[in-house]
Design a protein around this motif. Structure first.
Motif, PDB file in Angstrom:
ATOM      1  N   HIS A  16      26.488 -64.353  52.588  1.00  0.00           N
ATOM      2  CA  HIS A  16      26.538 -65.264  53.731  1.00  0.00           C
ATOM      3  C   HIS A  16      27.727 -64.945  54.630  1.00  0.00           C
ATOM      4  O   HIS A  16      27.592 -64.888  55.862  1.00  0.00           O
ATOM      5  CB  HIS A  16      26.609 -66.704  53.231  1.00  0.00           C
ATOM      6  N   SER A  19      27.087 -61.850  56.654  1.00  0.00           N
ATOM      7  CA  SER A  19      26.193 -62.075  57.792  1.00  0.00           C
ATOM      8  C   SER A  19      26.891 -62.828  58.921  1.00  0.00           C
ATOM      9  O   SER A  19      26.546 -62.657  60.092  1.00  0.00           O
ATOM     10  CB  SER A  19      24.952 -62.840  57.335  1.00  0.00           C
ATOM     11  N   LYS A  22      29.683 -60.029  60.277  1.00  0.00           N
ATOM     12  CA  LYS A  22      29.025 -58.822  60.797  1.00  0.00           C
ATOM     13  C   LYS A  22      30.037 -57.683  60.992  1.00  0.00           C
ATOM     14  O   LYS A  22      30.254 -57.216  62.115  1.00  0.00           O
ATOM     15  CB  LYS A  22      28.300 -59.119  62.110  1.00  0.00           C
ATOM     16  N   ASP A 104      20.127 -52.922  51.832  1.00  0.00           N
ATOM     17  CA  ASP A 104      20.395 -53.551  53.129  1.00  0.00           C
ATOM     18  C   ASP A 104      21.011 -52.523  54.072  1.00  0.00           C
ATOM     19  O   ASP A 104      22.079 -51.964  53.791  1.00  0.00           O
ATOM     20  CB  ASP A 104      21.345 -54.743  52.938  1.00  0.00           C
ATOM     21  N   ASP A 106      22.438 -53.037  56.930  1.00  0.00           N
ATOM     22  CA  ASP A 106      23.710 -53.500  57.493  1.00  0.00           C
ATOM     23  C   ASP A 106      24.881 -53.141  56.585  1.00  0.00           C
ATOM     24  O   ASP A 106      25.985 -52.852  57.062  1.00  0.00           O
ATOM     25  CB  ASP A 106      23.666 -55.009  57.714  1.00  0.00           C
ATOM     26  N   TRP A 107      24.671 -53.168  55.271  1.00  0.00           N
ATOM     27  CA  TRP A 107      25.740 -52.834  54.331  1.00  0.00           C
ATOM     28  C   TRP A 107      25.976 -51.323  54.277  1.00  0.00           C
ATOM     29  O   TRP A 107      27.078 -50.883  53.980  1.00  0.00           O
ATOM     30  CB  TRP A 107      25.410 -53.367  52.937  1.00  0.00           C
TER      31      TRP A 107
END
Length: 205
Positions: A16, A19, A22, A104, A106-107
């Motif tokens: 969380h 996210s 970011k 993921d 984004d990671w």
């Protein structure tokens, strides 16, 4: 809560925070290691007091005739560097990070650093040490933006001492119902600018 549920709650909250923040270049996850000697005495007295209060609460509940669960409750004193619980937590965090990086996108786009309980020092100080070392490197971008999450009040001073123009703190604010009235507690993440101590960007609940 069982240990399994505790680990799941930690993973969900880390995801969380990721996210919310970011991160674009680096995500530094630091767990408290062995504290300096001066703070060890304070931590020891706090843990003795916690154990004593838990024992007294249990005895009062038995005297009142309340039903006591058969399974043992979670002992928060195990959240200490060097305990088997912290070793299991570090192993589970490594697994969680590897899983997120593999699943993921984004990671995968950022560098992930995990500093576990086996590294001496409190988490926020380990993060600030990394920032100071990065600033001392040639080619450091002075416009780099940092966002530090934590509940300790000393994060405000650490942010100011960094002398970084783009340094934000992410803090939690617990409110009870509408405008502080009675009601269900709601946990919010609030963004604070370390240089002015004034809230910015509102809240993410």
């Amino acid at each position: 809560m069982s240990e399994h549920d505790i680990f799941l709650a930690i993973f969900n909250y880390v995801a969380h925070l990721f996210s919310v923040i970011k991160p674009q270049k680096l995500f530094f996850l630091a767990v408290d290691g062995v504290a300096p000697r001066a703070k060890m005495n304070q931590q020891r007295s706090r843990r003795f007091r916690t154990a004593k209060e838990a024992k007294e609460t249990l005895e009062k509940a038995k005297r009142r005739g309340e039903e006591i669960p058969e399974e043992e409750g979670f002992d928060s004193n195990c959240i200490t560097p060097g305990t088997p619980f912290m070793a299991r937590l570090s192993a589970q965090l490594k697994y969680f990070i590897a899983k997120k990086v593999s699943e993921d996108a984004d990671w995968r786009g950022v560098e992930i650093i995990l500093s576990g309980h086996e590294v001496p020092g409190e988490g926020e100080h380990k993060i600030m040490e990394y920032i100071r070392l990065a600033k001392a490197q040639p080619g450091y971008n002075p416009n780099m933006r940092h966002c530090l999450y934590g509940l300790d009040a000393d994060l405000i001073m650490l942010g100011l001492l960094s002398h970084d123009p783009h340094f934000c703190l992410l803090r939690e604010e617990v409110t009870f119902g509408p405008r502080g009235g009675k009601g269900k507690a709601k946990r919010c993440v609030r963004l604070w600018i370390a240089s002015t101590h004034e809230p910015a960007c509102g809240r993410v609940c």
